[in-house]
Design a protein around this motif. Sequence first.
Motif, PDB file in Angstrom:
ATOM      1  N   PHE A 198       0.838  -1.195   0.000  1.00 22.84           N
ATOM      2  CA  PHE A 198       0.000   0.000   0.000  1.00 22.84           C
ATOM      3  C   PHE A 198       0.874   1.246   0.000  1.00 22.84           C
ATOM      4  CE2 PHE A 198       0.992  -0.951   4.356  1.00 22.84           C
ATOM      5  CZ  PHE A 198       1.333   0.282   4.874  1.00 22.84           C
ATOM      6  N   SER A 199       0.261   2.367  -0.366  1.00 23.10           N
ATOM      7  CA  SER A 199       0.889   3.672  -0.173  1.00 23.10           C
ATOM      8  C   SER A 199      -0.200   4.637   0.275  1.00 23.10           C
ATOM      9  CB  SER A 199       1.571   4.173  -1.450  1.00 23.10           C
ATOM     10  OG  SER A 199       0.614   4.456  -2.445  1.00 23.10           O
ATOM     11  N   VAL A 200       0.171   5.572   1.133  1.00 22.73           N
ATOM     12  CA  VAL A 200      -0.753   6.569   1.653  1.00 22.73           C
ATOM     13  C   VAL A 200      -0.087   7.930   1.463  1.00 22.73           C
ATOM     14  CG1 VAL A 200      -2.017   7.376   3.686  1.00 22.73           C
ATOM     15  CG2 VAL A 200      -1.581   4.923   3.392  1.00 22.73           C
ATOM     16  N   THR A 201      -0.721   8.805   0.660  1.00 21.59           N
ATOM     17  CA  THR A 201      -0.159  10.128   0.401  1.00 21.59           C
ATOM     18  C   THR A 201      -1.255  11.188   0.460  1.00 21.59           C
ATOM     19  OG1 THR A 201      -0.425   9.862  -1.991  1.00 21.59           O
ATOM     20  CG2 THR A 201       1.711   9.287  -1.074  1.00 21.59           C
ATOM     21  N   VAL A 202      -0.860  12.385   0.863  1.00 21.65           N
ATOM     22  CA  VAL A 202      -1.761  13.528   0.850  1.00 21.65           C
ATOM     23  C   VAL A 202      -1.342  14.408  -0.315  1.00 21.65           C
ATOM     24  CG1 VAL A 202      -2.577  15.547   2.117  1.00 21.65           C
ATOM     25  CG2 VAL A 202      -2.044  13.432   3.352  1.00 21.65           C
ATOM     26  N   SER A 203      -2.329  14.753  -1.155  1.00 19.66           N
ATOM     27  CA  SER A 203      -2.065  15.598  -2.318  1.00 19.66           C
ATOM     28  C   SER A 203      -3.215  16.584  -2.472  1.00 19.66           C
ATOM     29  CB  SER A 203      -1.936  14.724  -3.577  1.00 19.66           C
ATOM     30  OG  SER A 203      -1.765  15.526  -4.717  1.00 19.66           O
ATOM     31  N   GLY A 204      -2.943  17.849  -2.188  1.00 17.10           N
ATOM     32  CA  GLY A 204      -3.996  18.860  -2.273  1.00 17.10           C
ATOM     33  C   GLY A 204      -5.127  18.555  -1.305  1.00 17.10           C
ATOM     34  N   ASN A 205      -6.350  18.456  -1.838  1.00 11.57           N
ATOM     35  CA  ASN A 205      -7.498  18.154  -0.969  1.00 11.57           C
ATOM     36  C   ASN A 205      -7.879  16.672  -1.048  1.00 11.57           C
ATOM     37  OD1 ASN A 205      -8.611  18.099  -3.527  1.00 11.57           O
ATOM     38  ND2 ASN A 205     -10.486  19.145  -2.939  1.00 11.57           N
TER      39      ASN A 205
END
Length: 109
Positions: free
Chosen positions: A4-11
């Motif tokens: 898995f990958s978890v990223t925050v990008s903008g909203n």
Amino acid sequence: MEKFSVTVSGNSLKIVLDGKFGDEDIAAFGAAYQQAVSKINPAQVNLELDARNMGVITPDKQEKLKGFFVLYKQTGFKKVTLRMEDSAILAMQVRRLAKEAGIADFEII
């Protein structure tokens, strides 16, 4: 290799799931999710789940996945979107688990 990958990008909080999850993968995912959520205001963020490479959910993992859907609901995201391959079985499983978790604003694309 992480599944898995978890990223925050903008909203958007973007989660990519890859393959079948074992118990260790589920625990690691939970920790990564909590860390990412602590940095955002979920009410202003869309959750985008990419499960195009996720395998069919085995019966022993269904309750754990449902638990994550409950967690997504409790977190209070603006909207939850799930991308997945054209798998009738996986789509049926995911829709049922999301419904059981009480997620109303849920879209599969």
